[in-house]
Design a protein around this motif. Structure first.
Motif, mmCIF file in Angstrom:
data_model
loop_
_atom_site.group_PDB
_atom_site.id
_atom_site.type_symbol
_atom_site.label_atom_id
_atom_site.label_comp_id
_atom_site.label_asym_id
_atom_site.label_seq_id
_atom_site.Cartn_x
_atom_site.Cartn_y
_atom_site.Cartn_z
ATOM 1 N N THR A 178 -49.838 -0.347 -26.263
ATOM 2 C CA THR A 178 -49.221 0.861 -25.719
ATOM 3 C C THR A 178 -49.185 0.832 -24.200
ATOM 4 N N ARG A 179 -50.344 0.552 -23.591
ATOM 5 C CA ARG A 179 -50.400 0.570 -22.126
ATOM 6 C C ARG A 179 -49.509 -0.507 -21.514
ATOM 7 N N LEU A 180 -49.552 -1.712 -22.118
ATOM 8 C CA LEU A 180 -48.720 -2.806 -21.591
ATOM 9 C C LEU A 180 -47.257 -2.413 -21.584
ATOM 10 N N THR A 181 -46.820 -1.799 -22.692
ATOM 11 C CA THR A 181 -45.414 -1.416 -22.808
ATOM 12 C C THR A 181 -45.070 -0.356 -21.764
ATOM 13 N N GLU A 182 -45.935 0.654 -21.625
ATOM 14 C CA GLU A 182 -45.692 1.708 -20.627
ATOM 15 C C GLU A 182 -45.631 1.127 -19.211
ATOM 16 N N TRP A 183 -46.622 0.320 -18.881
ATOM 17 C CA TRP A 183 -46.655 -0.271 -17.536
ATOM 18 C C TRP A 183 -45.420 -1.133 -17.283
ATOM 19 N N GLY A 184 -45.069 -1.928 -18.309
ATOM 20 C CA GLY A 184 -43.920 -2.822 -18.158
ATOM 21 C C GLY A 184 -42.644 -2.033 -17.912
ATOM 22 N N LEU A 185 -42.453 -0.952 -18.676
ATOM 23 C CA LEU A 185 -41.245 -0.138 -18.513
ATOM 24 C C LEU A 185 -41.237 0.555 -17.152
ATOM 25 N N ASP A 186 -42.392 1.117 -16.763
ATOM 26 C CA ASP A 186 -42.503 1.756 -15.440
ATOM 27 C C ASP A 186 -42.146 0.773 -14.338
ATOM 28 N N ASP A 187 -42.697 -0.425 -14.491
ATOM 29 C CA ASP A 187 -42.487 -1.452 -13.471
ATOM 30 C C ASP A 187 -41.000 -1.786 -13.355
ATOM 31 N N ARG A 188 -40.328 -1.905 -14.500
ATOM 32 C CA ARG A 188 -38.900 -2.230 -14.464
ATOM 33 C C ARG A 188 -38.101 -1.088 -13.857
ATOM 34 N N ARG A 189 -38.471 0.145 -14.263
ATOM 35 C CA ARG A 189 -37.784 1.311 -13.702
ATOM 36 C C ARG A 189 -37.896 1.316 -12.175
ATOM 37 N N ARG A 190 -39.122 1.065 -11.689
ATOM 38 C CA ARG A 190 -39.359 1.041 -10.244
ATOM 39 C C ARG A 190 -38.507 -0.016 -9.554
ATOM 40 N N ARG A 191 -38.440 -1.196 -10.181
ATOM 41 C CA ARG A 191 -37.668 -2.288 -9.580
ATOM 42 C C ARG A 191 -36.190 -1.956 -9.533
ATOM 43 N N ILE A 192 -35.692 -1.344 -10.636
ATOM 44 C CA ILE A 192 -34.266 -1.000 -10.676
ATOM 45 C C ILE A 192 -33.962 0.048 -9.606
ATOM 46 N N LYS A 193 -34.822 1.067 -9.502
ATOM 47 C CA LYS A 193 -34.636 2.122 -8.489
ATOM 48 C C LYS A 193 -34.570 1.505 -7.091
ATOM 49 N N LEU A 194 -35.506 0.582 -6.842
ATOM 50 C CA LEU A 194 -35.576 -0.058 -5.531
ATOM 51 C C LEU A 194 -34.292 -0.817 -5.245
ATOM 52 N N ARG A 195 -33.775 -1.532 -6.262
ATOM 53 C CA ARG A 195 -32.538 -2.305 -6.075
ATOM 54 C C ARG A 195 -31.364 -1.393 -5.798
ATOM 55 N N VAL A 196 -31.301 -0.285 -6.576
ATOM 56 C CA VAL A 196 -30.191 0.650 -6.396
ATOM 57 C C VAL A 196 -30.242 1.233 -4.980
ATOM 58 N N ARG A 197 -31.471 1.608 -4.554
ATOM 59 C CA ARG A 197 -31.618 2.188 -3.219
ATOM 60 C C ARG A 197 -31.142 1.208 -2.150
ATOM 61 N N ARG A 198 -31.539 -0.074 -2.329
ATOM 62 C CA ARG A 198 -31.136 -1.095 -1.341
ATOM 63 C C ARG A 198 -29.626 -1.264 -1.328
ATOM 64 N N LEU A 199 -29.030 -1.227 -2.522
ATOM 65 C CA LEU A 199 -27.583 -1.404 -2.648
ATOM 66 C C LEU A 199 -26.852 -0.265 -1.941
ATOM 67 N N VAL A 200 -27.351 0.973 -2.210
ATOM 68 C CA VAL A 200 -26.727 2.152 -1.584
ATOM 69 C C VAL A 200 -26.820 2.050 -0.067
ATOM 70 N N GLN A 201 -28.000 1.633 0.420
ATOM 71 C CA GLN A 201 -28.187 1.494 1.876
ATOM 72 C C GLN A 201 -27.219 0.465 2.449
ATOM 73 N N ALA A 202 -27.074 -0.656 1.738
ATOM 74 C CA ALA A 202 -26.180 -1.718 2.213
ATOM 75 C C ALA A 202 -24.733 -1.223 2.250
ATOM 76 N N LEU A 203 -24.339 -0.472 1.220
ATOM 77 C CA LEU A 203 -22.968 0.044 1.166
ATOM 78 C C LEU A 203 -22.719 1.039 2.295
ATOM 79 N N ARG A 204 -23.743 1.901 2.541
ATOM 80 C CA ARG A 204 -23.617 2.907 3.613
ATOM 81 C C ARG A 204 -23.438 2.233 4.954
ATOM 82 N N ARG A 205 -24.237 1.147 5.138
ATOM 83 C CA ARG A 205 -24.158 0.434 6.410
ATOM 84 C C ARG A 205 -22.760 -0.124 6.639
ATOM 85 N N ARG A 206 -22.149 -0.581 5.552
ATOM 86 C CA ARG A 206 -20.795 -1.161 5.670
ATOM 87 C C ARG A 206 -19.746 -0.112 5.935
ATOM 88 N N ALA A 207 -19.965 1.080 5.300
ATOM 89 C CA ALA A 207 -18.919 2.135 5.380
ATOM 90 C C ALA A 207 -18.829 2.708 6.804
#
Ligand SMILES: Nc1nc2c(ncn2[C@@H]2O[C@H](COP(=O)(O)OP(=O)(O)OP(=O)(O)O)[C@@H](O)[C@H]2O)c(=O)[nH]1
Ligand SMILES: [Mg+2]
Length: 255
Positions: free
Chosen positions: A226-255
């Motif tokens: 149970t814990r492994l699955t929760e941690w793994g999902l949290d970790d992936r969610r965090r990574r995806i959020k971070l990537r999206v944030r970076r992408l948005v920042q990069a797009l803003r910089r270009r615009a």
């Protein structure tokens, strides 16, 4: 290097005397702390007797059975308060051989110093004695899942024969660790890896206990999954959020 071996016990009256005597005779230089959870079979009482006749043995009594994780955390705090440089985790059931400990301690004392040394069953040279293939498979699947879910690099994430340099324990937020069974070992490994610590695995031979009974239970397995699955999902969610944030920042910089 002042070294303390922490040996958690719950109903190990049959196994502890042999394991302790063998450890003391094989590596007389290390001190031992038995952490007993008020074992109904009198393990703690026996350990008090051993401590009374050996100044290098101490016993920490806990009020009741709260799991391996809690027992180790109490032991870690005790070791840090006493000023030990290295802390060893070792089972009382004879599965971890004192003969393998010098290699673990040598790895911990190497330069550059690792942040964690794991006595590993699943690296070349490692072995398991008297485990049916089903048990071996469960152990390998457990580590495989931990590697996948948490992106761990180690080959044996549930191993309970380890050396923690005191500086690693001082750096980790031990008060946040809640895992109890096998999951405790995975949890701690993940914390070291997340903090970019270097983990070294040393092959050991793990011997199935011949005395006493295993404390492995369905609850402990369920906790880990149970814990492994929760941690793994949290970790992936965090990574995806971070990537999206970076992408948005990069797009803003270009615009
Ligand atoms: N203090 C304390 N010790 C515990 C507790 N649960 C297990 N232990 C000890 O931790 C060590 C490992 O427990 P084992 O029963 O061998 O469990 P395991 O090694 O994960 O499982 P096996 O492979 O079947 O032996 C032994 O020395 C136990 O006595 C607990 O709740 N409190
Ligand atoms: Mg065991």
């Amino acid at each position: 290097m002042r070294t303390l071996v922490i040996m958690p016990t719950y109903n190990e009256r049959d196994a502890l005397p042999t394991t302790l005597a063998h450890l003391r005779a094989t590596i007389p230089g290390v001190d031992v702390l038995v952490v007993d959870d008020s074992s109904p079979d009198g393990t703690g009482v026996w350990a008090d007797g051993a401590a009374a006749s050996d100044p290098q043995v101490e016993v920490l009594h806990r009020a009741g059975k709260e799991g391996l994780g809690r027992a180790y955390l109490d032991g870690f705090r005790w070791a840090l308060a006493q000023g030990y440089d290295a802390v060893v985790e070792m089972d009382a059931d004879g599965s971890h051989r004192a003969e393998d400990l010098p290699a673990l301690l040598a790895a911990a004392a190497a330069d550059p110093a690792p942040d964690l040394v794991i006595g590993s069953r699943w690296v070349p040279g490692g072995a398991v004695v008297n485990w049916p293939w089903t048990r071996q498979l469960i152990s390998k699947l457990g580590t495989g899942y931990a590697r996948l879910a948490l992106r761990l690099s180690v080959r044996d994430a549930t191993a309970g024969f380890r050396v923690y340099p005191a500086r690693t324990l001082r750096r980790l937020p031990l008060e946040q660790v809640e895992s109890q069974g096998y999951c405790f070992q995975i949890d701690m490994t993940w914390r070291v890896e997340r903090a970019r610590g270097r983990v070294v695995e040393v092959p050991i031979t793990f011997v199935e206990r011949t005395q006493g009974t295993s404390k492995m239970s369905r609850a402990i397995a369920v906790e880990a999954i149970t814990r492994l699955t929760e941690w793994g999902l949290d970790d992936r969610r965090r990574r995806i959020k971070l990537r999206v944030r970076r992408l948005v920042q990069a797009l803003r910089r270009r615009a």
